[in-house]
Design an enzyme around this catalytic site. Structure first.
Site, PDB file in Angstrom:
ATOM      1  CG  ASP A 145      37.710   9.358 -12.066  1.00 17.59           C
ATOM      2  OD1 ASP A 145      38.343   8.209 -12.117  1.00 17.59           O
ATOM      3  OD2 ASP A 145      36.438   9.523 -12.249  1.00 17.59           O
TER       4      ASP A 145
HETATM    5  C1  NOJ Z   1      37.036   6.089 -13.793  1.00 14.89           C
HETATM    6  C2  NOJ Z   1      35.431   6.326 -13.083  1.00 14.89           C
HETATM    7  O1  NOJ Z   1      35.064   7.529 -13.375  1.00 14.89           O
HETATM    8  C3  NOJ Z   1      35.498   6.132 -11.565  1.00 14.89           C
HETATM    9  O2  NOJ Z   1      34.286   6.400 -11.127  1.00 14.89           O
HETATM   10  C4  NOJ Z   1      36.089   4.820 -11.260  1.00 14.89           C
HETATM   11  O3  NOJ Z   1      36.356   4.787  -9.863  1.00 14.89           O
HETATM   12  C5  NOJ Z   1      37.785   4.930 -11.826  1.00 14.89           C
HETATM   13  N1  NOJ Z   1      37.792   5.025 -12.908  1.00 14.89           N
HETATM   14  C6  NOJ Z   1      38.352   3.747 -11.217  1.00 14.89           C
HETATM   15  O4  NOJ Z   1      38.186   2.705 -11.944  1.00 14.89           O
END
Ligand code: NOJ
Length: 735
Positions: A280
């Site tokens: 993430d």
């Molecule tokens: C953080 C989020 O937790 C995740 O779900 C998302 O896909 C990513 N950022 C990318 O934007």
């Protein structure tokens, strides 16, 4: 001579085509130097930030792409824009390896569908699959190869803002929704130009954050982990999900982005997942504040060794992997494996065959917000609504009312119906509730609007006009809830009642004595016992997307008979959380005649609305629950049937739900577990026999020795209209 060369060239192309993807991956890998390999493992944002800002290399992403130092970008889109960037990768870098473009297409690219929790309320996996299909068609036309969706985290805590992104509290329903979305995004052929790679997330346990506070610690037993939180992941992996995202949280002391147990043992060894894992946003870097890495270099080592293939935005792999390899701390083999997984998906997407196939401006123009997509959002929105109360059949309203009052801060909001994570969703595309009602009714009905109050403010000045309007009307439709940024990432709430003074507004309108309909627009279960107690009609609409107003008007005026069911329990009060239907019995289950049992002194033990609950404009009567056998062997199946009659006067759809309870096990079992359901349509007066098969697979669980088995013993089976209102029968499993 020319002819011979041409012949050799053609032979080599057809040979390449005959090669398997694995052979093609190997032949690319053989050409790569270490820097280029590491480049494939690096992902940066090419646009806006969707996480804490990190410090990126100074060269900027275009230069890095040219040098082969980036394998993927997120947060860029558009056929022309992505073509321009892809061109640098495939025409200017040494090895010409295409980039993979990822984006959070969570419930639509531009044409915004209902939020995932709302779609789960349809209990209609094939509708959800179609919605994901449309989302892929639209996003792929705008240059997107890969969506960071579906979010398949089970959530038993409505304080957690990200509950809106998933399918609720149940692992069975959650698994079906996960599979539906993976199939919808990826279609039958990942290499087609209108399919995109899915990314199941967040692996794993993210929804179990303590106190419902986002990013918080998670700690539960391996049994609960496997039986509840991991199940939708496993189902989606089996359905062929191409990629997976590691989560921010730790589980039992090990942050997921450094968890070998999760990313390698469970995912690769047990489940045989052959796609790739992306971290993430900066989650590899966050191994430092978690306290398992002393610096970014150690974080990189932990991440790659755990099996996190691609580093989103942490700079950890970019800065430190080559050093770690040179020092012998990370083997070439580990790097090669991660590169192989990423190249494999790029090949499966067909990017090596045609890196520009998602970059046709003309297709984008004809696809984005096309009539059919907008129509599809409307159908999804209709099925997502849940009728929570309808005293004396106040709904549906007659279309020939003289005067209608539309009141509330969300009644004419253009922005909020989009919900969180709405990507390129545009408020101008949204049909508000007020507009939807006006669209529906002829000139003879006067529709007036008063805001009454804002969502969060304390100012009651607007109440007077709102009350006057209600007094002068035949019915008051009051639209209240949360603004769209109150649910989603980093949007946890400790109080989950109606924000601000909205409940006071509803109370003032209710006092007029006029019939009141409350329309809820929110991203999580809310605690609204007063509304349930006092208001005649309540509809949960979540955030329904661009066609919200038209869909809501269809339900209000009876052009669509609501059929949604809650995918998550609504508590009466925040202190009951976690409250979920498939809980354990405890050694002292609640008994009103025994003081020493499990309950709250100051509140009923029951939820406000149970899991699976949802009304209709008609009624359904269940009869003749029967089993074809009362005893089965461990490897045998059993058939359960029930007659369901539409006993009301309008046609409608019902979700017939089947639960079981394993009465005595080597470990404790939940009081009820959803094992099957069927959404059926019945004409008024019509009866259908609904049949379910309970297979051994449905009876299995992790026994005292963590073996996934059926244990002999007595079971109860429940069939009904929600998790509480059921008929029951019994059967036993013998050795
Ligand atoms: C953080 C989020 O937790 C995740 O779900 C998302 O896909 C990513 N950022 C990318 O934007």
């Amino acid at each position: 001579m020319k002819k011979i060369l041409l012949f050799i060239f053609i032979c080599s192309i057809s040979f390449a085509q005959k090669k398997t993807i694995e052979q093609r991956v190997d032949s690319v890998l053989a050409l790569m130097n270490l820097e280029e390999k590491i480049g494939q493992l690096v992902q940066y944002s090419g646009g806006w930030d969707t996480g804490t800002q990190t410090s990126r290399p100074r060269e900027g992403h275009i230069e890095l792409i040219r040098k082969g130092k980036i394998g993927s970008l997120l947060n860029v889109f558009g056929a022309e824009e992505t073509k321009k960037i892809q061109k640098v990768a495939v025409e200017e870098s040494r090895l010409k390896i295409p980039l993979i473009f990822g984006l959070d297409v969570i419930h639509g690219f531009r044409a915004t569908f209902p939020i995932p929790l709302a779609e789960a309320s349809s209990w209609n996996p094939s509708l959800v699959e179609k919605s994901a299909r449309w989302q892929a068609i639209e996003a792929s036309s705008a240059g997107i190869h890969w969506t960071f969706n579906p979010m398949v985290d089970i959530a038993r805590d409505p304080r957690w803002g990200r509950i809106m992104e998933g399918s609720g509290e149940d692992p069975y329903l959650g698994s079906l929704m996960a599979v539906a979305r993976v199939k919808g995004y990826q279609g039958n052929d990942l290499s087609a130009n209108n399919t995109i790679a899915a990314c199941i997330k967040h692996f794993a346990g993210y929804g179990g954050a303590e106190g419902g506070r986002d990013y918080n610690t998670v700690d539960f037993s391996e049994r609960t982990f496997r039986e509840v939180y991991l199940r939708p992941f496993q189902a989606a992996v089996n359905a062929g999900a191409a990629t997976l995202m590691a989560s921010f949280n730790e589980v039992g002391g090990v942050p997921s982005s450094g968890s070998n147990f999760l990313q390698t043992k469970i995912l690769r060894k047990e489940w045989k997942f052959d796609g790739f894992v992306v971290s993430d946003w900066n989650s590899v870097g966050e191994l430092i504040p978690h306290g398992v890495a002393k610096d970014l270099k150690q974080a990189a080592e932990l991440g790659i060794k755990a099996g996190v293939d691609m580093d989103m935005e942490a700079n950890a792999y970019y800065n430190h992997l080559s050093e770690l390899v040179n020092e012998g701390k990370v083997s070439q083999k580990i790097i090669d494996e991660s590169v192989r997984r990423i190249l494999r998906i790029k090949f499966r997407l067909g990017l090596f065959d045609d890196p520009y196939k998602y970059c046709e401006a003309e297709r984008e123009k004809n696809t984005v917000m096309s009539k059919q997509i907008v129509q599809a959002t409307l159908q999804s929105a209709r099925e997502a609504m849940v009728l929570l109360k309808n005293k004396n059949n106040l709904l549906p309203l007659k279309k020939d009312l003289k005067k209608i009052a539309v009141i509330g801060p969300l009644a004419n909001s253009k922005d909020d119906p989009l919900g969180g994570w709405s990507q390129q969703g545009n408020a101008n595309d949204v049909v508000t509730v007020l507009e939807g009602i006006k669209n529906k009714l002829g000139k003879s009905t006067e529709v007036n609007y008063e805001e009454g109050c804002t969502i969060l403010g304390e100012e009651k000045n607007g109440f007077t006009k709102a009350v006057e309007l209600a007094n002068a009307s035949d019915v008051a439709i009051v639209v209240v809830g949360e603004s769209r940024n109150m649910a989603g990432e980093a949007s946890s709430r400790a109080k989950i009642d109606l924000p601000g003074i909205q409940e006071d507004l509803v109370q003032s309108i209710q006092k007029t004595g006029k019939p009141v309909v409350v329309i809820l627009m929110n991203g999580r279960p809310l605690t609204i016992p007063w509304i349930q107690e006092n208001v005649s009609a309540v509809i949960e609409t979540w955030y329904l997307g661009i066609q919200a107003g038209n869909a809501i008007a269809d339900v209000l005026f009876g052009d669509y008979n609501p059929s949604g069911k809650l995918p998550v329990t609504f508590p009466r009060y925040v202190g009951q959380i976690p409250i979920y239907y498939n809980h354990k019995n405890t050694g002292r289950p609640y008994n009103p005649n025994d003081h020493y049992t499990s309950y709250y002194q100051d509140l009923e033990n029951t939820p406000l609305y149970p899991f699976g609950f949802g009304l209709s404009y008609t009624t359904f009567t269940y009869s003749n629950l029967s089993l074809n056998k009362n005893k089965i062997k461990k490897n045998e199946s059993l058939k359960v049937s029930v007659n369901v009659k539409n006993s009301g006067s309008v046609d409608g759809a019902e979700v017939v739900q089947l639960y079981i309870r394993d009465l005595v096990g080597s470990v404790t079992r939940p009081v009820k577990e959803l094992k099957d359901f069927s959404k059926i349509f019945l004409k008024a007066g019509e009866t259908k026999k609904v049949e379910f098969t309970i297979t051994p697979e449905k009876l299995k669980f992790y026994d005292i020795n963590m073996r996934f088995v059926v244990e002999p013993g007595d079971f109860k089976v429940f069939v009904g209209t929600n998790s509480e209102d059921v008929k029951e029968a019994s059967f036993s499993v013998v050795d």
